[in-house]
Motif scaffolding. Sequence first.
Motif, PDB file in Angstrom:
ATOM      1  N   ILE A   1       0.852  -1.178   0.000  1.00 59.81           N
ATOM      2  CA  ILE A   1       0.000   0.000   0.000  1.00 59.81           C
ATOM      3  C   ILE A   1       0.896   1.239   0.000  1.00 59.81           C
ATOM      4  O   ILE A   1       1.892   1.293   0.734  1.00 59.81           O
ATOM      5  N   SER A   2       0.548   2.186  -0.837  1.00 63.52           N
ATOM      6  CA  SER A   2       1.363   3.386  -0.968  1.00 63.52           C
ATOM      7  C   SER A   2       1.561   4.071   0.383  1.00 63.52           C
ATOM      8  O   SER A   2       0.604   4.287   1.130  1.00 63.52           O
ATOM      9  N   GLY A   3       2.825   4.370   0.702  1.00 61.32           N
ATOM     10  CA  GLY A   3       3.132   5.047   1.958  1.00 61.32           C
ATOM     11  C   GLY A   3       3.452   4.121   3.108  1.00 61.32           C
ATOM     12  O   GLY A   3       3.912   4.562   4.168  1.00 61.32           O
ATOM     13  N   HIS A   4       3.209   2.835   2.929  1.00 61.92           N
ATOM     14  CA  HIS A   4       3.525   1.891   3.997  1.00 61.92           C
ATOM     15  C   HIS A   4       5.034   1.632   4.014  1.00 61.92           C
ATOM     16  O   HIS A   4       5.616   1.187   3.029  1.00 61.92           O
ATOM     17  N   THR A   5       5.648   1.876   5.168  1.00 61.97           N
ATOM     18  CA  THR A   5       7.090   1.744   5.263  1.00 61.97           C
ATOM     19  C   THR A   5       7.530   0.320   5.616  1.00 61.97           C
ATOM     20  O   THR A   5       8.657  -0.060   5.334  1.00 61.97           O
ATOM     21  N   ALA A   6       6.654  -0.437   6.221  1.00 62.70           N
ATOM     22  CA  ALA A   6       7.005  -1.797   6.635  1.00 62.70           C
ATOM     23  C   ALA A   6       6.395  -2.809   5.679  1.00 62.70           C
ATOM     24  O   ALA A   6       5.242  -2.661   5.254  1.00 62.70           O
TER      25      ALA A   6
END
Lengths: 112, 117
Positions: free
Chosen positions: B26-31
């Motif tokens: 998902i866009s923006g998910h860092t993990a």
Amino acid sequence: AQSVTQLDSQVPVFEEAPVELRCNYSSSVSVYLFWYVQYPNQGLQLLLKYLSGSTLVKGINGFEAEFNKSQTSFHLRKPSVHISDTAEYFCALMDSSYKLIFGSGTRLLVRP
Amino acid sequence: GAGVSQSPSNKVTEKGKDVELRCDPISGHTALYWYRQRLGQGLEFLIYFQGNSAPDKSGLPSDRFSAERTGESVSTLTIQRTQQEDSAVYLCASSSVTGLADYNEQFFGPGTRLTVL
């Protein structure tokens, strides 16, 4: 080591009957606990989670679970199941490294 | 799309061949997390990324397995010299942050079903 045990590989139940899916965990530290559901040919979906606070947590689709620290359990319950609840249910805990440790799953089979 | 996507959805390969499995978080998910689900078993953790770094690779079953992530986005799981025991559904999940003090839900993709003949 942390682990999750789901005692029943399959639970058959008639529609509108109550159901309990059992989950026990092993951990020497505080844990976050989760139940996920996997419908046929679909991805995992979060049903509910216990992070802290009230030991009775309510989730989607009428499911609830109770965290019992003394018995190291987190059993999932629903008072009246529907055919559409037929799915695989996974109990999991999150460890200190942020990964999820899953049980082997319980297949709930709801019969008319 | 708003969810985690994975490709291919199905992959059949011959023993000894290399395969690459892709995950778009998902866009923006860092993990980003990779798990494996073998038939009749629960999900096993493989590796997790925070940004483009992999602080926990403890679940990779052998040196035939590797993964990378670029641009804090797409991740590729590579299995070299596939074996029949590698047959499984490989699931990817993403979350916006990691940390027990600030829990964020892991959202799972639909998985890639790998069959090694």
